[in-house]
Design a protein around this motif. Structure first.
Motif, mmCIF file in Angstrom:
data_model
loop_
_atom_site.group_PDB
_atom_site.id
_atom_site.type_symbol
_atom_site.label_atom_id
_atom_site.label_comp_id
_atom_site.label_asym_id
_atom_site.label_seq_id
_atom_site.Cartn_x
_atom_site.Cartn_y
_atom_site.Cartn_z
ATOM 1 N N ALA A 168 -18.582 2.471 -1.691
ATOM 2 C CA ALA A 168 -17.096 1.944 -1.858
ATOM 3 C C ALA A 168 -16.714 0.842 -0.725
ATOM 4 C CB ALA A 168 -16.346 3.506 -1.222
ATOM 5 N N THR A 169 -15.417 0.496 -0.744
ATOM 6 C CA THR A 169 -15.176 -0.628 0.287
ATOM 7 C C THR A 169 -13.735 -0.862 1.050
ATOM 8 O OG1 THR A 169 -14.838 -2.957 0.273
ATOM 9 C CG2 THR A 169 -14.157 -2.011 -1.974
ATOM 10 N N LEU A 170 -13.568 -1.131 2.066
ATOM 11 C CA LEU A 170 -11.829 -0.929 2.206
ATOM 12 C C LEU A 170 -11.162 -2.511 2.303
ATOM 13 C CD1 LEU A 170 -11.726 0.137 5.992
ATOM 14 C CD2 LEU A 170 -12.000 1.198 4.056
ATOM 15 N N LEU A 171 -10.364 -2.676 1.368
ATOM 16 C CA LEU A 171 -9.440 -3.401 0.870
ATOM 17 C C LEU A 171 -8.200 -2.897 1.526
ATOM 18 C CD1 LEU A 171 -10.676 -3.511 -2.873
ATOM 19 C CD2 LEU A 171 -11.527 -5.102 -0.793
ATOM 20 N N TYR A 172 -7.465 -5.140 1.568
ATOM 21 C CA TYR A 172 -5.879 -4.520 1.487
ATOM 22 C C TYR A 172 -5.599 -4.311 0.378
ATOM 23 C CZ TYR A 172 -6.035 -4.907 7.027
ATOM 24 O OH TYR A 172 -5.671 -4.741 8.369
ATOM 25 N N SER A 173 -4.111 -3.916 0.353
ATOM 26 C CA SER A 173 -3.627 -3.792 -1.085
ATOM 27 C C SER A 173 -2.717 -4.890 -0.558
ATOM 28 C CB SER A 173 -2.593 -2.743 -0.909
ATOM 29 O OG SER A 173 -1.109 -3.147 0.218
ATOM 30 N N TYR A 174 -2.125 -5.718 -0.398
ATOM 31 C CA TYR A 174 -2.046 -6.897 -0.200
ATOM 32 C C TYR A 174 -2.846 -8.658 -0.431
ATOM 33 C CZ TYR A 174 -2.341 -7.453 4.432
ATOM 34 O OH TYR A 174 -2.529 -7.281 5.562
ATOM 35 N N ASN A 175 -3.905 -8.029 -0.916
ATOM 36 C CA ASN A 175 -5.001 -9.265 -0.579
ATOM 37 C C ASN A 175 -6.451 -8.956 -0.615
ATOM 38 O OD1 ASN A 175 -6.248 -11.400 0.247
ATOM 39 N ND2 ASN A 175 -5.396 -11.571 1.911
ATOM 40 N N GLU A 176 -7.620 -8.825 -0.456
ATOM 41 C CA GLU A 176 -8.972 -7.874 -1.454
ATOM 42 C C GLU A 176 -8.491 -7.071 -2.327
ATOM 43 O OE1 GLU A 176 -9.249 -8.797 2.909
ATOM 44 O OE2 GLU A 176 -8.404 -7.755 2.012
ATOM 45 N N TYR A 177 -7.503 -6.301 -2.533
ATOM 46 C CA TYR A 177 -7.311 -5.588 -3.468
ATOM 47 C C TYR A 177 -6.834 -6.315 -5.583
ATOM 48 C CZ TYR A 177 -5.090 -1.500 -6.996
ATOM 49 O OH TYR A 177 -5.364 -1.027 -7.731
ATOM 50 N N LEU A 178 -6.052 -7.312 -5.070
ATOM 51 C CA LEU A 178 -5.605 -7.912 -5.712
ATOM 52 C C LEU A 178 -6.924 -8.661 -6.198
ATOM 53 C CD1 LEU A 178 -2.417 -9.106 -4.291
ATOM 54 C CD2 LEU A 178 -2.856 -6.885 -5.686
ATOM 55 N N SER A 179 -7.798 -9.550 -5.307
ATOM 56 C CA SER A 179 -8.598 -10.170 -6.085
ATOM 57 C C SER A 179 -10.201 -9.170 -6.787
ATOM 58 C CB SER A 179 -9.867 -10.930 -4.143
ATOM 59 O OG SER A 179 -9.055 -11.323 -3.823
ATOM 60 N N LEU A 180 -9.652 -7.880 -6.127
ATOM 61 C CA LEU A 180 -10.743 -6.769 -7.114
ATOM 62 C C LEU A 180 -10.111 -6.565 -8.160
ATOM 63 C CD1 LEU A 180 -13.199 -5.084 -7.237
ATOM 64 C CD2 LEU A 180 -11.238 -3.277 -6.404
#
Length: 314
Positions: A168-180
């Motif tokens: 699993a990974t921590l992400l920011y909803s407005y940045n890395e999550y969008l990349s995912l």
């Protein structure tokens, strides 16, 4: 001749009175839609209308210099930080004041490569996290539930998760999550934990100055505050124009991105500015939330100093 001299002196006096106050502002990171309100406030003349000449000085991806270090060196007067970053900076010797809170909800999420049905599923799992600050809500959540995860540090990005090197990974909803999302096409909502939705809401972006600057430049700080709110309100009502302005800044900073990514980021950032009623809000962090963040900071050894809410939050 005497009249000419008096006129020259008068004009010099008027010019001095109406000269713009120079201010250097540093966002938390590189140029992106996360900071759209500041770009818009500058480009639409909101800062200028308030008597300010604002220079926006971004962080560099390759630099270890933080916004708080910019304050310490005197190269910036106003910076954007999270509350946790501010508390760590206070512990290191800075005397800070938060004069505007732009986020009302934390954007930290955890994405797993399995449906999350029970928190116990994370026992012993490898969870990616930034090598620096940003994971406090997650750490507290797992700690409160007595779950031992194996934290795997990374600098940025989603490569470890995509390669299945971590669970699993921590992400920011407005940045890395969008990349995912862009990389995978979609992510099953059942695989996501949004910490702000389960009682671990730690609001992030806020504006900070050193106390000495705040005490001696109240009018400047208040002017910056008013113009910034106008900038964010304008973004909300004119999103396409805001995206054009964002592009001007990402291009100037040589940031590799695209309009669609920045659009999604702007939409999410504006959502994080909404209160429980779904309305845009720039209310200060409540004393209850501040005390919780402070207690978490003490628990994680980020601070030993005693902090009073009214001294930090204005």
């Amino acid at each position: 001749m005497k009249k000419v001299l008096l006129l020259v002196l008068f004009l010099a006096f008027i010019t001095e009175c109406f000269a713009l106050k120079k201010v250097v502002f540093t966002p938390r990171w590189t140029a992106q839609a996360q900071f759209a309100g500041y770009y818009v406030a500058k480009e639409k003349g909101f800062y200028k209308d308030e008597g300010l000449d604002v220079a926006i000085k971004h962080m560099k991806p390759s630099s270890n210099i933080t916004p708080s270090e910019m304050l310490r060196r005197g190269t910036s007067q106003i910076v954007c930080m999270s509350v946790f970053e501010a508390i760590e900076s206070i512990e290191s010797g800075l005397d800070l004041v938060n004069f505007l809170q732009t986020s009302q909800k934390g954007g930290l999420i955890c994405v797993a490569n399995f449906p999350v049905n029970d928190i116990k599923q994370f026992e012993g799992k490898k969870v990616g996290t930034w090598s620096r600050a940003g994971n406090h809500a997650a750490r507290l959540y797992f700690s409160d539930h007595h779950i031992n995860v194996k934290w795997i540090p990374f600098m940025s990005g989603i490569n470890l998760f995509l390669a299945k090197a971590i669970d699993a990974t921590l992400l920011y909803s407005y940045n890395e999550y969008l990349s995912l999302i862009f990389a995978k096409g979609s992510v099953d909502p059942k695989n996501i934990i949004r910490f702000s939705d389960i009682g671990y809401n730690f609001p992030e972006d806020g504006l900070y100055v050193e106390r000495n600057y705040y005490d001696n430049n109240r009018e400047t700080v208040e002017s910056f505050r008013r113009a910034t709110i106008m900038g964010w309100d304008y973004c909300r009502e004119h999103r396409e124009e805001a995206l054009e302005i964002i592009k001007k800044y990402t291009d100037a900073e040589n940031i590799t991105t695209n309009n669609l990514f920045q659009k999604f980021m702007l939409d999410e950032i504006l959502k994080l500015q909404e209160n429980h009623a779904g309305r845009a809000s720039f209310a200060p962090i409540s004393e209850k939330v501040f005390k919780r963040i402070y207690n978490v900071s003490k628990r994680f050894g980020l601070i030993k100093k005693e902090l009073k809410y009214n001294e930090v939050i204005k």
